[in-house]
Design an enzyme around this catalytic site. Structure first.
Site, mmCIF file in Angstrom:
data_model
loop_
_atom_site.group_PDB
_atom_site.id
_atom_site.type_symbol
_atom_site.label_atom_id
_atom_site.label_comp_id
_atom_site.label_asym_id
_atom_site.label_seq_id
_atom_site.Cartn_x
_atom_site.Cartn_y
_atom_site.Cartn_z
ATOM 1 N N TYR A 241 27.234 4.040 -3.932
ATOM 2 C CA TYR A 241 26.159 4.847 -4.743
ATOM 3 C C TYR A 241 26.201 6.332 -4.241
ATOM 4 O O TYR A 241 26.653 6.976 -3.477
ATOM 5 C CB TYR A 241 24.793 4.454 -4.121
ATOM 6 C CG TYR A 241 24.393 3.060 -4.724
ATOM 7 C CD1 TYR A 241 24.119 2.968 -6.067
ATOM 8 C CD2 TYR A 241 24.084 2.071 -3.890
ATOM 9 C CE1 TYR A 241 23.484 1.962 -6.603
ATOM 10 C CE2 TYR A 241 23.817 0.980 -4.342
ATOM 11 C CZ TYR A 241 23.299 0.741 -5.612
ATOM 12 O OH TYR A 241 22.898 -0.344 -6.257
ATOM 13 N N MET B 85 21.762 -2.153 -0.485
ATOM 14 C CA MET B 85 20.811 -3.122 -0.164
ATOM 15 C C MET B 85 21.307 -4.237 0.703
ATOM 16 O O MET B 85 20.783 -4.926 1.511
ATOM 17 C CB MET B 85 20.084 -3.678 -1.315
ATOM 18 C CG MET B 85 18.605 -4.355 -1.084
ATOM 19 S SD MET B 85 17.517 -4.769 -2.200
ATOM 20 C CE MET B 85 16.686 -3.156 -2.515
ATOM 21 N N LYS C 62 7.672 -10.272 21.712
ATOM 22 C CA LYS C 62 6.859 -9.854 20.548
ATOM 23 C C LYS C 62 7.757 -9.297 19.611
ATOM 24 O O LYS C 62 9.062 -9.059 19.884
ATOM 25 C CB LYS C 62 5.803 -8.670 21.174
ATOM 26 C CG LYS C 62 6.529 -7.528 21.560
ATOM 27 C CD LYS C 62 5.517 -6.348 21.880
ATOM 28 C CE LYS C 62 6.157 -5.119 22.620
ATOM 29 N NZ LYS C 62 5.259 -4.267 23.321
ATOM 30 N N ARG D 274 -4.781 4.825 24.902
ATOM 31 C CA ARG D 274 -4.555 4.059 23.499
ATOM 32 C C ARG D 274 -5.173 2.757 23.350
ATOM 33 O O ARG D 274 -6.091 2.860 22.593
ATOM 34 C CB ARG D 274 -2.925 3.630 23.620
ATOM 35 C CG ARG D 274 -2.242 2.936 22.275
ATOM 36 C CD ARG D 274 -0.626 2.998 22.512
ATOM 37 N NE ARG D 274 -0.689 1.912 23.298
ATOM 38 C CZ ARG D 274 0.559 1.260 23.469
ATOM 39 N NH1 ARG D 274 1.662 1.479 22.653
ATOM 40 N NH2 ARG D 274 0.867 0.058 24.310
HETATM 41 C C1 LIG Z 1 6.105 -3.951 24.671
HETATM 42 C C2 LIG Z 1 5.309 -3.811 25.813
HETATM 43 C C3 LIG Z 1 5.962 -4.020 27.088
HETATM 44 C C4 LIG Z 1 7.579 -4.300 27.111
HETATM 45 O O1 LIG Z 1 8.288 -2.770 27.394
HETATM 46 P P1 LIG Z 1 9.570 -2.810 27.513
HETATM 47 O O2 LIG Z 1 9.889 -1.163 27.802
HETATM 48 O O3 LIG Z 1 10.263 -3.204 26.455
HETATM 49 O O4 LIG Z 1 9.980 -3.447 28.831
HETATM 50 C C5 LIG Z 1 5.079 -4.398 28.153
HETATM 51 N N1 LIG Z 1 3.642 -4.096 28.073
HETATM 52 C C6 LIG Z 1 3.210 -4.004 27.040
HETATM 53 C C7 LIG Z 1 1.690 -3.869 27.079
HETATM 54 C C8 LIG Z 1 3.907 -3.792 25.552
HETATM 55 O O5 LIG Z 1 3.310 -3.631 24.644
#
Ligand SMILES: *Cc1c(COP(=O)(O)O)cnc(C)c1O
Length: 340
Positions: A249, A295, A33, A118
């Site tokens: 800056y 930047m 992700k 959550r």
């Molecule tokens: C991001 C995520 C992971 C991975 O977590 P890490 O700590 O990077 O291994 C696993 N499960 C879910 C649901 C996540 O959102």
């Protein structure tokens, strides 16, 4: 623009440790992700495939489509905007109403809240959810949960694990009643995986450890992971600066004696955060970032054509008072990647 170098042998080193702990390479789902935590989704997906990984986890359908051909199973964490069926995609259901929105035959993993509060349905709605999935003709292929404190030294992790055990038990009963196949069960992220004595689940969702970091307070020794990403910047110009002149800056950096400095093509426009005025960042080779991060460039007491800004992000994370995840994920997806 700067560049990101991905160290293939370090990535493979981490995947090897993870697969061994998981018990099988087929149980490892690499978390890709958010542009593979800034590492580049396509680059990391192709490396993972080359290593032999068959499952991945992403946030959106758009991410999943980019890597559809690399894996046999892709878990989509937070996107139920599904219009076309894909055999490869498995959609995570976070609430009861999401069940109604998915087209027939979609593979789904049901998220159950075991204490993080959550996302996910409550245990009390487990039967209603599974029955809803059955009636809507979706394929229940997995049940998952997420730990709220797998990276801390506390008994909470064990408490949530026992809640998940109960979820497993109840799921099996409900599935038997409805003549449904038993889904896969998974709960662990990187730090949770290494809290299991004997890992006995069907899948592990591993992000940060595969990239070379693990942030766990533990009395046990964590395995030694190797950082995959290094960040490099190229020189723009070099100049001689006299004593008492100021750089950048706000004229924040006062030169104490005559020196040669160069500017390099990296800045907060690339997602490289500004550094707090009171702090000092030194690269692996001992060069210092002088004054404010602009930047599109930084000033450094070096004349090298190319410098390595970091090959281990922990120092920078500490300086910014944050975690490694945030530093790598913040880097712009436009930074070119090179695999070495
Ligand atoms: C991001 C995520 C992971 C991975 O977590 P890490 O700590 O990077 O291994 C696993 N499960 C879910 C649901 C996540 O959102």
């Amino acid at each position: 623009m700067a560049k990101i170098v991905l160290n293939k042998s370090n990535y493979f080193h981490n995947l090897k440790i993870i697969s061994e702990k998981a018990g099988s390479i087929d149980k490892v789902a690499v978390v890709l992700k958010d542009n593979a935590y800034g590492h580049g989704i396509l680059e990391i997906a192709s490396l993972a495939k080359e290593f032999g990984i068959t499952s991945a986890v992403v946030r959106t359908v758009q991410e999943a489509e980019q890597i559809e051909t690399f894996f046999s199973q892709i878990l989509i964490l937070a996107d139920t905007n599904i219009s076309t069926y894909s055999h490869t995609f498995h959609i995570v259901i976070n609430s009861l109403d999401e069940i109604q929105r998915l087209p027939e035959n979609t593979n789904v993993h049901l998220k159950v809240d075991s204490g993080m509060h959550r996302n996910g349905i409550t245990i009390n709605s487990l039967e209603e959810a599974i029955y809803g999935i059955y009636k809507k003709k979706l394929n229940l292929t997995g049940i998952l949960t997420h730990y709220r404190s797998s990276d801390e030294l506390s008994c909470e992790f064990f408490w949530q694990r026992s809640v998940f055990r109960q979820i497993k038990y109840e799921t099996k009963m409900i599935c038997e009643k409805l003549f449904l196949p038993i889904p896969k069960f998974h709960s662990a992220n990187s730090s949770a995986l290494f809290k299991f004595k004997n890992f006995d689940e069907d899948l592990v969702r591993v992000g940060i450890a595969s990239y070379g970091y693990i942030e766990t307070n533990t009395i046990f020794k964590n395995p030694y992971f190797k950082p995959v990403m290094s960040l490099w910047a190229k020189k723009i110009t070099t100049r001689n600066i006299k004593k008492n002149q100021k750089i950048g800056y706000g004229g924040l950096f006062l030169v104490k004696k005559d020196m040669k400095i160069s500017t390099y093509n990296l800045g907060y426009g690339d997602g490289f955060l500004r550094i707090d005025d009171t702090k000092k960042y030194t690269t692996t080779k001992g060069y210092e970032i002088l004054g404010k991060v602009s930047m599109d460039n930084i000033s450094v007491n070096s004349t090298d054509d190319e410098i390595c800004i970091f090959d281990d992000v922990r120092e920078l994370a500490k300086l910014h008072n944050t975690i490694t995840y945030e530093i790598t994920t913040a880097l712009s997806p436009n930074i070119p990647k090179e695999i070495r």
